[in-house]
Structure formats: structure tokens, C-alpha cells
Enzyme design. Sequence first.
Site, PDB file in Angstrom:
ATOM      1  N   ASP B  93       0.936  -1.093   0.055  1.00 53.21           N
ATOM      2  CA  ASP B  93      -0.146  -0.105   0.147  1.00 53.21           C
ATOM      3  C   ASP B  93       1.000   1.289   0.260  1.00 53.21           C
ATOM      4  O   ASP B  93       1.996   1.127  -0.010  1.00 53.21           O
ATOM      5  CB  ASP B  93      -1.069  -0.135   1.230  1.00 53.21           C
ATOM      6  CG  ASP B  93      -0.334  -0.033   2.675  1.00 53.21           C
ATOM      7  OD1 ASP B  93       1.033  -0.012   2.483  1.00 53.21           O
ATOM      8  OD2 ASP B  93      -0.887  -0.161   3.608  1.00 53.21           O
ATOM      9  N   SER B  94       0.272   2.421   0.035  1.00 55.24           N
ATOM     10  CA  SER B  94       1.121   3.712  -0.167  1.00 55.24           C
ATOM     11  C   SER B  94       1.540   4.096   0.909  1.00 55.24           C
ATOM     12  O   SER B  94       2.366   5.085   1.178  1.00 55.24           O
ATOM     13  CB  SER B  94       0.072   4.948  -0.799  1.00 55.24           C
ATOM     14  OG  SER B  94      -0.905   5.089   0.182  1.00 55.24           O
ATOM     15  N   GLY B  95       1.174   3.766   2.343  1.00 59.97           N
ATOM     16  CA  GLY B  95       1.096   4.270   3.635  1.00 59.97           C
ATOM     17  C   GLY B  95       0.356   5.271   3.851  1.00 59.97           C
ATOM     18  O   GLY B  95       0.174   5.576   5.307  1.00 59.97           O
ATOM     19  N   GLY B  96      -0.327   5.891   3.156  1.00 62.53           N
ATOM     20  CA  GLY B  96      -1.327   6.914   3.497  1.00 62.53           C
ATOM     21  C   GLY B  96      -2.377   6.544   4.267  1.00 62.53           C
ATOM     22  O   GLY B  96      -2.815   7.133   5.481  1.00 62.53           O
ATOM     23  N   PHE B  97      -2.946   5.429   4.262  1.00 63.65           N
ATOM     24  CA  PHE B  97      -4.289   4.980   5.014  1.00 63.65           C
ATOM     25  C   PHE B  97      -3.683   4.985   6.753  1.00 63.65           C
ATOM     26  O   PHE B  97      -4.293   5.389   7.389  1.00 63.65           O
ATOM     27  CB  PHE B  97      -4.770   3.592   4.634  1.00 63.65           C
ATOM     28  CG  PHE B  97      -5.704   3.185   5.334  1.00 63.65           C
ATOM     29  CD1 PHE B  97      -7.061   3.489   5.151  1.00 63.65           C
ATOM     30  CD2 PHE B  97      -5.767   2.267   6.459  1.00 63.65           C
ATOM     31  CE1 PHE B  97      -8.292   3.219   6.009  1.00 63.65           C
ATOM     32  CE2 PHE B  97      -6.978   1.985   7.291  1.00 63.65           C
ATOM     33  CZ  PHE B  97      -7.865   2.314   6.916  1.00 63.65           C
ATOM     34  N   ASP B 147      -2.754   8.108  -1.685  1.00 63.01           N
ATOM     35  CA  ASP B 147      -4.413   8.732  -1.796  1.00 63.01           C
ATOM     36  C   ASP B 147      -4.652   9.389  -0.462  1.00 63.01           C
ATOM     37  O   ASP B 147      -3.767   9.280   0.808  1.00 63.01           O
ATOM     38  CB  ASP B 147      -5.121   7.791  -2.041  1.00 63.01           C
ATOM     39  CG  ASP B 147      -5.480   6.560  -1.114  1.00 63.01           C
ATOM     40  OD1 ASP B 147      -4.379   6.612  -0.478  1.00 63.01           O
ATOM     41  OD2 ASP B 147      -6.602   5.953  -1.320  1.00 63.01           O
ATOM     42  N   GLN B 190     -11.423   7.279  -5.174  1.00 65.38           N
ATOM     43  CA  GLN B 190     -11.994   7.697  -4.092  1.00 65.38           C
ATOM     44  C   GLN B 190     -13.375   8.195  -4.602  1.00 65.38           C
ATOM     45  O   GLN B 190     -13.647   7.869  -5.425  1.00 65.38           O
ATOM     46  CB  GLN B 190     -11.004   8.396  -3.384  1.00 65.38           C
ATOM     47  CG  GLN B 190      -9.824   8.172  -2.746  1.00 65.38           C
ATOM     48  CD  GLN B 190     -10.180   7.244  -1.570  1.00 65.38           C
ATOM     49  OE1 GLN B 190     -11.174   7.323  -1.131  1.00 65.38           O
ATOM     50  NE2 GLN B 190      -9.062   6.597  -1.220  1.00 65.38           N
ATOM     51  N   ASP B 267      -7.615  -7.558   0.521  1.00 63.78           N
ATOM     52  CA  ASP B 267      -6.780  -7.906   1.265  1.00 63.78           C
ATOM     53  C   ASP B 267      -7.412  -7.407   2.618  1.00 63.78           C
ATOM     54  O   ASP B 267      -8.298  -6.578   2.691  1.00 63.78           O
ATOM     55  CB  ASP B 267      -5.303  -7.095   1.285  1.00 63.78           C
ATOM     56  CG  ASP B 267      -5.665  -5.441   1.876  1.00 63.78           C
ATOM     57  OD1 ASP B 267      -6.510  -4.610   1.148  1.00 63.78           O
ATOM     58  OD2 ASP B 267      -5.510  -5.215   2.991  1.00 63.78           O
TER      59      ASP B 267
END
Lengths: 377, 377
Positions: B93-97, B147, B190, B267
Site C-alpha cells: 500500500d502507499s502508507g497513506g491509510f 491517496d 476515491q 486484502d
Amino acid sequence: MTSPVTFTLEATDGMARRGRIDTHRGAINTPAFMPVGTAGTVKGLYPEQVRETGADILLGNTYHLMLRPGAERVARLGGLHEFMDWARPILTDSGGFQVMSLAKLRKLTEKGVTFRSHIDGSAHELTPERSIEIQKLLDSDIIMQLDECIALPAEHREIERAMELSLRWAQRSKDAFAEAPGRALFGIVQGGDDPELRARSAAGLQDIGFHGYSIGGLAVGEPQEVMFRVLSDLTPLMPQDRPRYLMGVGKPDDILGGIERGVDMFDCVHPTRAGRHGHAYTRFGVINLKNARHKDDHRPLDEASPNPNCRRFSRAYLHHLVKAEEMLGAMLLSQINLHYYQELTAGARTAISAGRMADFAVETRNGWARGDLPPLA
Amino acid sequence: MTSPVTFTLEATDGMARRGRIDTHRGAINTPAFMPVGTAGTVKGLYPEQVRETGADILLGNTYHLMLRPGAERVARLGGLHEFMDWARPILTDSGGFQVMSLAKLRKLTEKGVTFRSHIDGSAHELTPERSIEIQKLLDSDIIMQLDECIALPAEHREIERAMELSLRWAQRSKDAFAEAPGRALFGIVQGGDDPELRARSAAGLQDIGFHGYSIGGLAVGEPQEVMFRVLSDLTPLMPQDRPRYLMGVGKPDDILGGIERGVDMFDCVHPTRAGRHGHAYTRFGVINLKNARHKDDHRPLDEASPNPNCRRFSRAYLHHLVKAEEMLGAMLLSQINLHYYQELTAGARTAISAGRMADFAVETRNGWARGDLPPLA
């Protein structure tokens, strides 16, 4: 009719012995290290992994299992082997040691010991007769008598009192064991660090007669040299044709020293507990994976280890798992430590058969003394 | 030159799709469930066990790995596959969440997000460019754009603002990704629960062009029916020839509903987290092994399960392990849950190819509705 448990002495080298205990659930090659499955599981390993490390037998704790899930319940569920899916032999302790170290409101009398559970405070009684009954309910293959184990140092008269009580309990355990085909009963030598008391205990137990003889009351606070001296004095007084089991011992150098002094069986929670605390045992001693020196170390623990888990992961990864408190860190290090303990006892067995136990001991200690690899530059 | 990541749509049945993502590290059969290896390990399983459950790919969390052990360190150690000994594909993942859910002192700007580590308070910045860089350092096969994911319910203008920011970050992520042979970059749709915003997001992302399209901003507090409505409206607007990934979802019935609505990849930490909390998923729904009804139950979880760990141990043993907080309980239930998730997606794949997805869904829901065996009398 289930076949009896028998011991065959296959080779000796100095005081060291190689042998085999045959049970209807399989053979136990000695010197043997028995992983501890306290509460019906060797912490952090699947049962097949325990076997794959080389273990022929594991140990179950009567105290823990009588409190949870309960001996009668385990019996209804088919016994401990069935319960935990371990088809090979199981040795159980008597519960006495843990009562004295874990339980609350203990009260010891001639009859036995009453106490309250450390889990829920419920009241229980353990007598020699009840301990044997519980171990049979668990379907144990090798049963221990109830004894009283005291910490060292202790007063002579206190050691003597506990040793004599343990002897009387040995007789009651033998009577309670009666005929139990397929099971073995071990007496437990007590007597602290006093050679005369140890000798009296060993003689008294042999008068009663057991399938094997345990050595209790060591690794209870005394220096290693005291333990080794007791062993050196004691094992010549023990029967040649019966297995000798040093209870609750120990670190690898304790085990090597025990083997050199004629001990056949060992158990200890140390390898799995050390694993949960981030320590790995290898040929080159113990490695603390919490140490920041491993943070960037791409090297495996031991690239020539026979254990794939020692070769496949970097120290950096193991360090990361330990720091992040990931289950896999404890799982891997427990497996790695148990595997090393089995390598050690297997190496001793081979050396004894080849008449080179002294060389094996020197080589093993040289590896430990060499210590871990230097840190990466 | 490393081969590109490609998607082949193999069969459709209603909105449901069966496909295959080919990477130089192996194929991913879709619909696919990706176990989550947050910190470089799927909690409680050896990597080979993860594969044996049927997983073709796992997920790594950029946020956790950038903080510990650090992306540059993982790169120096050979990348995440080498680090954790998982040779098959990895999606990151991007890390943002996680920044928005775990980190402290977050500050979001057009440029990116600054925050402090929840582990040691250290200051970090995550921008679209840095997220791509980190994911490449980890050697990820399938990379997510950065995101902004917001919780539902939310104001329309707030959902719109985050969606539009995410679109601008999508373009910057694409630019930063540039040419990366062997890797795929996914954009993230989104738009919350608003069909018009979702449609604008999907169209905007397709204008930029990605190897696959994720659906973010669901399973963030809304009812399942809202999630399903968003999916039903959205997937027809997504390209047929690219994989669709519903992020962070979910429980088995979320996954089945997602597959029915045209989702290819899922996931979730739920199967391993539920396992650590004593819950087991089977064909007959979820079983809470903490419940005292299992204390004396000799029956396995599911005697007809294809998973040996579901058949070999009694409920009584699993109950005991959970109550005693033994590692093996969490290990077994995590494995059992991941295996069930893989059975579910494998069953869906077979059903889609056979044109009987609707029947499969009915049969599966009937099993869940039947529920667990009645307690022993």
C-alpha cells in the site's frame, strides 16, 4: 498387552552413556533433551516441528495440566498425546516443583500439599497417590513420583527432612503406580548438595525399585560447579541399567557437563523461553538478537547449520521481528534453540558410540568460546 | 529485462470475473485474497505456510516498513521478498491509510503528509513521490499511489476535496513511477459513498492510466449495503482489462459480495487478527473458541475441511490453547482463517469458470447460515 518400557545401555565413554529407552510409542535415544510442553504445547512450535528438531519425547507439566484443562478432562478427550497431537512418548513431572514455585497458599504435610491455583485461586490437593493418578489420566509414558524439591542453599536438616519425606513419598508413589503396563515410574533422588544425603536417597530409592531415577533439587540456585560435583558423586551410586534424568536442566553447557557425568535425560524451558526473549543458541554460543549490531547484518545466524531456519533468514530480519515483537520471531528462535539442543545431544550420542566424547566436549566448548561472528565492519 | 505485469481476464459470470495477473515472480489467480504481512511477516505463520494456504501474493504495509526497519535498510538487505523469504509477488500500500489511522501529529498539505511515528515519535514525511520511492526500495511488485482516505460518513465537500487531492496525487505518483519494468502501479478510486464523485474519480484515473485500479475509501465505517451499492455502481465504470482491488476488505461475506460485483483482489488483517482473538472461520461461519461450550468438545472444527489443521485438533484443545493464551492457539487459528479465505476465493474462481457463481454464492451463504454444529448434549 502394552509392552513395558525398557532401557538398553548401548555404549559408554568415561562416565558418559549412550542408550535407548523403548516404549510402545517409540524409542528415545539417550542422552536425550526433552522439550517442555507445559500446558499441552511446546510454546511457539507445531508438534511436527518439535519432532523435526529431533526430539524423541517431550515433557508435560502435571501442575499446569491438572489446573487447566484438568486431568479428568484430558482423559475424557483421549489423553495428552491425542489432545496435543503428539504420538511419541511423553514424560510428566509430578507437579510438586511447580506447586512450590507457582501456587499460592501452599501447605505441606506428610500427606501431601494443598494449594490454591495461580490461575483462578481454586483449592487443590496433591498427594503422591493423586499425582500418580493424574499422570495416568494424562496417559503419560514416564511418570515421576511426587517429591519435595527445596531451593539451595539450605540448612542440612531441612535438606534431610525434604529428602526423607521424598523417600516416603517414593514408596507411596510406587504403591499407587502398582501395575501399569506400558508406563514407567521414576524415583527422584533428593539431598541437596550433601553427598551423604544424596547417597542415602539413591540407596533408598533403589530399595524401593524404579524403572528410572531422576535427579531433583539441582539447578535451584547453586553454582554450576556444585551441581557438577553432586552429579559426579551421585551417578556412580545409581544403577547402570536404568535411565538417569536430571530434572529442569539447563543451558547447553549444563547439559554437556551432565552428559559427561553420566546423565541420560534432560528437560528445560530455557530454549523456548530464551527464544521468546530474542536469544538464539548456535554452535558459537548465544546471540542476543535484540542487540542493535544485527540491525543491518545480512548474514544468517549460522550459514553451516543443519537447521534451515538458521540459514534462510538474515540476522537483520530476526532483529526486526524481535524488535517489532512479531510472533514469528519467537516462533523461529524457539525452533532454532530446540534444534540446537537436539544437535548437541545427537552429537554427544554419536561421540559416545565412537569413543570420542572427550574430543566432542572440547570441540563443542571451543565453538562456544569462539563466540559469535565479529560485527560487520 | 524483467517482464511487465499483465492481466488476463479468463472468464466472467454476471459481474464476477476470473482472471490471472502474471508477474515475473509468479501468477496471481483472481479473485485473490492477499494475506497482510504488515511488518514483513504474516502474523503467526511461516512464509511457506502462507503459500500452502493457497495465497499467490501477500501485502506489505509501507507505513510500518518505512518506520521499522526502514525502506532503505530493506533495500540494502535485498528487498522485502529476500528479507522475509517470500519469493512470490508482493503488493504494497502507499502508507497513506496507516498515517491517517496510526501516526501522531499528522499534517496534510497539497505536497503530502507530515507525521510522527507511533513507535518512537520520529518525524517523517510522505509525499506521492516518496511513497513510490519507498515501495520501489521495498521491491514491491504492485505499487499503490498515495491517496487520502477519509472515514464515512463525511460531508460531500470533504469527500470531494479528498477525491480531487487523490487524483492530483495519482498524477504525481504516475510521474514518479515512470518506467519500472516488472512492477505495476495502481491508481485508487476515491469518492466515498457518492456515485458521481466515484465516477469522476474513476474517469480521472483512467485518463492518467494505470496497470490496475484500487477501490479505496470503503470499509471505513459505512454499512455493508452502502459498500455494495458503491461497488455495483462503480465497477461497470472501470476498465475490463485491468485488475480491480478493493482495499482493506473484509469478512468472508464482504469478499463474496465484492466478487459478485466484479472485484478481483482483496486484502484484510481480519483473518489473522480474528485468529489471535480466538475466532475460527469455516464453511459454517465463525466459531468463538473462547466460548465454554467447546471445553469438552472432542470434535474438530470441521471434519471435512481440506485444511489438516481444521481436522486434527479438537475444539477442546483449541479452546484450551486460547484460554491459556498459548502462541499455538493464535498460530493455528490464523492459519485456519487464512486457509478458509483462500478456499472461498478458490471456490469462486472455479464457479466463475463454470458459470455457476450464483449457485456458489447461494451454497456458500447457506453454509454460513446453517452455522456451527449444535453443542454436544
